[in-house]
Design a protein around this motif. Structure first.
Motif, short mmCIF file in Angstrom:
data_model
loop_
_atom_site.label_atom_id
_atom_site.label_comp_id
_atom_site.label_asym_id
_atom_site.label_seq_id
_atom_site.Cartn_x
_atom_site.Cartn_y
_atom_site.Cartn_z
N PRO A 1 -8.13 -0.30 -6.85
CA PRO A 1 -7.79 -1.15 -5.71
C PRO A 1 -6.33 -1.62 -5.79
N VAL A 2 -5.84 -2.06 -4.66
CA VAL A 2 -4.47 -2.56 -4.58
C VAL A 2 -4.45 -4.03 -4.96
N ARG A 3 -3.45 -4.39 -5.74
CA ARG A 3 -3.26 -5.77 -6.20
C ARG A 3 -1.87 -6.25 -5.83
N VAL A 4 -1.72 -7.57 -5.77
CA VAL A 4 -0.36 -8.12 -5.67
C VAL A 4 0.34 -7.92 -7.00
N SER A 5 1.61 -7.63 -6.92
CA SER A 5 2.38 -7.36 -8.12
C SER A 5 3.80 -7.86 -7.91
N ASN A 6 4.40 -8.40 -8.93
CA ASN A 6 5.80 -8.82 -8.81
C ASN A 6 6.00 -9.85 -7.69
N ALA B 1 -4.34 -0.75 -9.08
CA ALA B 1 -4.77 -1.32 -10.36
C ALA B 1 -4.27 -0.52 -11.55
N ASP B 2 -4.02 0.78 -11.38
CA ASP B 2 -3.54 1.58 -12.52
C ASP B 2 -2.02 1.49 -12.68
N GLY B 3 -1.37 0.67 -11.86
CA GLY B 3 0.06 0.48 -11.99
C GLY B 3 0.90 1.34 -11.06
N THR B 4 0.27 2.27 -10.37
CA THR B 4 1.00 3.09 -9.38
C THR B 4 1.49 2.18 -8.26
N PRO B 5 2.77 2.29 -7.87
CA PRO B 5 3.25 1.43 -6.78
C PRO B 5 2.47 1.71 -5.49
N TYR B 6 2.23 0.66 -4.75
CA TYR B 6 1.65 0.80 -3.41
C TYR B 6 2.60 0.12 -2.44
N ILE B 7 3.14 0.88 -1.50
CA ILE B 7 4.08 0.36 -0.51
C ILE B 7 3.35 0.37 0.82
N PRO B 8 2.92 -0.79 1.32
CA PRO B 8 2.08 -0.77 2.52
C PRO B 8 2.87 -0.32 3.76
N PRO C 1 10.42 1.69 -8.77
CA PRO C 1 9.19 0.91 -8.56
C PRO C 1 9.42 -0.57 -8.80
N GLY C 2 8.53 -1.39 -8.24
CA GLY C 2 8.64 -2.83 -8.42
C GLY C 2 8.95 -3.56 -7.13
N GLY C 3 9.32 -2.80 -6.10
CA GLY C 3 9.56 -3.43 -4.80
C GLY C 3 10.99 -3.87 -4.62
N LEU C 4 11.37 -4.00 -3.37
CA LEU C 4 12.74 -4.40 -3.02
C LEU C 4 12.74 -5.85 -2.57
N ASN C 5 13.68 -6.59 -3.09
CA ASN C 5 13.82 -8.00 -2.72
C ASN C 5 15.17 -8.22 -2.07
N PRO C 6 15.24 -9.22 -1.17
CA PRO C 6 16.53 -9.45 -0.50
C PRO C 6 17.58 -9.84 -1.53
N THR C 7 18.77 -9.32 -1.34
CA THR C 7 19.81 -9.52 -2.35
C THR C 7 20.87 -10.51 -1.89
N GLY C 8 20.58 -11.21 -0.79
CA GLY C 8 21.50 -12.25 -0.36
C GLY C 8 22.83 -11.72 0.11
N GLU C 9 22.83 -10.53 0.69
CA GLU C 9 24.06 -9.91 1.16
C GLU C 9 24.42 -10.44 2.54
N TYR C 10 25.62 -10.07 2.96
CA TYR C 10 26.14 -10.47 4.27
C TYR C 10 25.37 -9.77 5.39
N TYR C 11 25.00 -8.51 5.15
CA TYR C 11 24.14 -7.77 6.09
C TYR C 11 22.76 -7.65 5.48
N PRO C 12 21.72 -7.41 6.31
CA PRO C 12 20.38 -7.25 5.74
C PRO C 12 20.40 -6.22 4.62
N CYS C 13 19.90 -6.61 3.49
CA CYS C 13 19.90 -5.71 2.34
C CYS C 13 18.79 -6.12 1.39
N ALA C 14 18.02 -5.14 0.93
CA ALA C 14 17.02 -5.39 -0.10
C ALA C 14 17.28 -4.41 -1.23
N GLY C 15 16.91 -4.81 -2.41
CA GLY C 15 17.15 -3.91 -3.53
C GLY C 15 16.65 -4.47 -4.82
#
Lengths: 441, 441
Positions: free
Chosen positions: B69-74, B81-88, B359-373
């Motif tokens: 099953p899919v879990r919240v992570s990070n 559950a086996d650690g494989t990333p799930y990107i909805p 893996p681990g997901g992208l988080n906003p990086t506080g850039e001047y333009y929309p940016c996640a990383g």
């Protein structure tokens, strides 16, 4: 016999004068031993100078292109003093009068063919990115006002007036390396009174107290209240007054603010702003068409045109600006010059549509999609990124309407066959960024 | 010997049972005299039924496509559950399981080639515009559960699972003419416990407490708290739990809400939502590509693709839906069928880009333009309606990055020659709606 037309400029050598028409007495402060007066009523006026000289001034009806100064009308809109509708379609060239004659003449030539009837422009020189050059003239010579600076500026104001363009004069701004943003209290006040005595008689003048007032760290909020009161009490003609902010909004409900000058692009706020302030809402700065790295200066032409339509159909007005990189740093938004963008033609198209609407201004009609109009008479819908293949409109049943499909980008108006009233369904192209207009047939 | 793979489904004839592995005891409620169990650990389990029967269950490692099953992570992301990333990358077909076998089979065939790995779907039949048909099965037969209804639904859940699609099951919704939205308290609870006993053993199940919960006028806010607690206490596997609103937001900070399911398209809110709730933010409904008269169902494909990019680069996830008019009222968003739009191919393109990110997901990086990383490792910029002709990026100096120019609509990835670190200027095409990716070289 001394004559001047209504809303024309009458000049007199004097340090001050009182002008009388019937029961009215208007006190006019002078500058450089000169008095400038703009009479608002046709007929015989008399005057008496502060040194006791007197005379008679015959005020004649205005010439055909002279409609007087712009006033607020119908709460959320504007007209000229003679009742002619004024629909603000502004642009911004902050420092265009500080660029030398060649470029300034080019700017005026560009404006002749552009759709804009209001110019946001700074009085003081500007120091900012893409605008590092020294100005040709400086406003002060030691403790005196520099006549060359002000003569030059008033020539530009007059030239704008001749083009039918209102000069939205920005009295203070923070983009400064010379000290104009940090003058002492007394110098600020002398400056304000001088500018008003000198320029207020030009009918196309508006006062914008500041650009991004909240970025001027040497001023307190109470300074802005004081400046507004000085402008209000010094200006015998009650020209329009506004103030422009960056992050912190000035209290736009103050009685001396005639209209709300916004730096914003969230037109969903218009309804709340109208309700809160009961004044015209002018989105003077909603970001600029261009390609510079700054977020505020690189939206696409399509996005700016979209914003004009969103603004207008929200019951507000919107201003233009352009910031395309130039090898000589001549960006329209700061220096003027020529326009490179694709939005001005579409803004001209929108202006013609608004001029064809019934006078009195368009107010939001509370529709499901953005729509402004006059109930029972005129409706202008804008569908933005929505692309319905059909839509059931619900107009008042009393009248019958002619419909047009409008493509704001391709600048086409296509009549839709038939006549419509009450609830009816129209097939639409299923494409985004289209508008539909209904007019009583 | 009884065997089942990890995160597979083991069935037993019993009205309830306890499963044990080492020190753990898991109580499983039955339904229709059956018990379904999903073991989460490889090895030997024992069980004892409520009537005293017992046995041994050997749990084998999962098959290659079974990641649990899919879990919240990070905090803000998901993994299996086996650690494989799930990107909805979700879509919505609210009532697809109520359309009869032909259409439902077609929907599954469409999903096989579509980019979606999550399906928002109602358990109860739906009564709403473009969805007026009676369902093939009804959930209740008098006071009993209708086995045919639930067998059918669980077949569809399994089929989604075989396609790698999570079934985001909507437990309640207001689009109802049969009374399912107004059942008595006891019926609601029996229903919840039944559904959980029956479906929770399927690893691809998520619980969405409701669609537009606040439109269900017969429920109080406290009912939703209670429903959440019932789901939480009844589900031995702790499947993901969310709730979807119309106007009034449920308190998403409650501990039983695993992730925030949004109906919104203002991605500027993501940062505040992340800060407030410290959970994954999923914009499950940001309006649908289509052409129906409803504002929520007629945005252009380009606008929906734009929203996916804005959402992802804000540090959130976004869901798809499609509402093109159809002569037989088969709109994907409600009934499934085939996809007509232009966004799914672009969403597939974005999904591949996200899958290629670390893996681990992208988080906003506080850039001047929309940016996640991921700081120092990966950056995905999206320029939206901005069209800078160049931009000075400022990346951490320690690493050196390869850059790509991405065109989200034309689905091209163009490597930019060179390698980059620290502050550097890149020339860009001066066109809107482009993205730039930096990866450690």
């Amino acid at each position: 016999m001394q004559t001047v037309e209504q809303w024309g400029v009458f000049e007199l050598a004097a340090s001050g004068a009182e002008f009388r028409h019937e029961h009215r007495i208007i006190h006019i402060d002078g500058f450089e031993d000169k008095v400038r007066f703009m009479p608002d009523t046709v007929g015989e006026w008399t005057y008496a100078t502060s040194t006791g000289e007197s005379g008679v001034l015959h005020v004649t009806p205005p010439s055909p292109t002279n409609h007087g100064p712009v006033r607020v009308s119908n709460t959320f809109h504007f007209t000229y003093a003679d009742g002619t509708p004024y629909i603000p379609i502004g642009t911004t060239c902050y420092a265009w009068t500080h660029q030398g004659d060649a470029l300034e003449t080019q700017t005026l030539a560009t404006l002749r063919d552009a759709p804009f009837n209001k110019m946001r422009m700074c009085i003081f020189p500007k120091s900012y990115v893409y605008n590092e050059n020294e100005p040709e003239f400086y406003p002060f010579l030691g403790t005196l006002f520099n006549p060359a600076f002000f003569e030059h500026l008033e020539q530009r104001i007059q030239q704008l007036g001749a083009l039918g363009i209102e000069a939205d004069l920005i009295l203070f701004h923070p983009y400064d390396r010379w000290g104009y943003s940090k003058m002492p209290r007394e110098a600020d006040e002398r400056y304000l009174r001088y500018v008003i005595a000198r320029f207020a008689a030009y009918r196309n003048v508006w006062w914008s107290l500041a650009n991004e007032f909240d970025l001027m760290k040497s001023k307190e909020m109470s300074d802005w209240d004081r400046f507004f009161r000085i402008v209000e009490e010094s200006d015998p003609y009650n020209h329009l007054r506004s103030i422009h902010h960056s992050k912190t909004m000035y209290d736009q409900s103050r009685p001396w603010v005639t209209h709300v000058s916004m730096q914003d692009d969230n037109f969903a706020k218009t309804a709340a702003l109208r309700d809160a302030f009961r004044k015209p809402i002018v989105y003077d700065e909603c970001k600029y068409e261009g390609n510079i790295p700054k977020r505020w200066g690189n939206i696409s032409a399509r996005e700016l045109v979209r914003r004009f339509w969103l603004g207008v159909t929200s019951g507000a007005y919107v201003g233009h600006g352009e910031t395309y990189l130039d090898p000589h740093d001549v960006l329209w938004w700061s220096k003027g010059g020529v326009l490179h963008g694709e939005s001005p033609a579409r803004i001209a198209f929108l202006r013609r549509i608004l001029e064809q609407a019934p006078p009195g201004g368009l107010n939001p009609t509370g529709e499901y999609y953005p729509c402004a109009g006059q109930p029972g008479r005129y409706y202008l819908y804008y569908f933005d990124y929505h692309q319905p293949s059909d839509y059931e409109f619900d107009l008042p049943p009393a009248a019958s309407y002619q419909a047009d499909l409008i493509d704001p980008w391709n600048m086409t108006i296509t009549p839709i066959a038939g006549s419509y009233r009450d609830k009816f369904r129209l097939n639409l192209p299923g494409q985004p960024y289209l508008a539909v207009r209904f007019r009583v047939g």
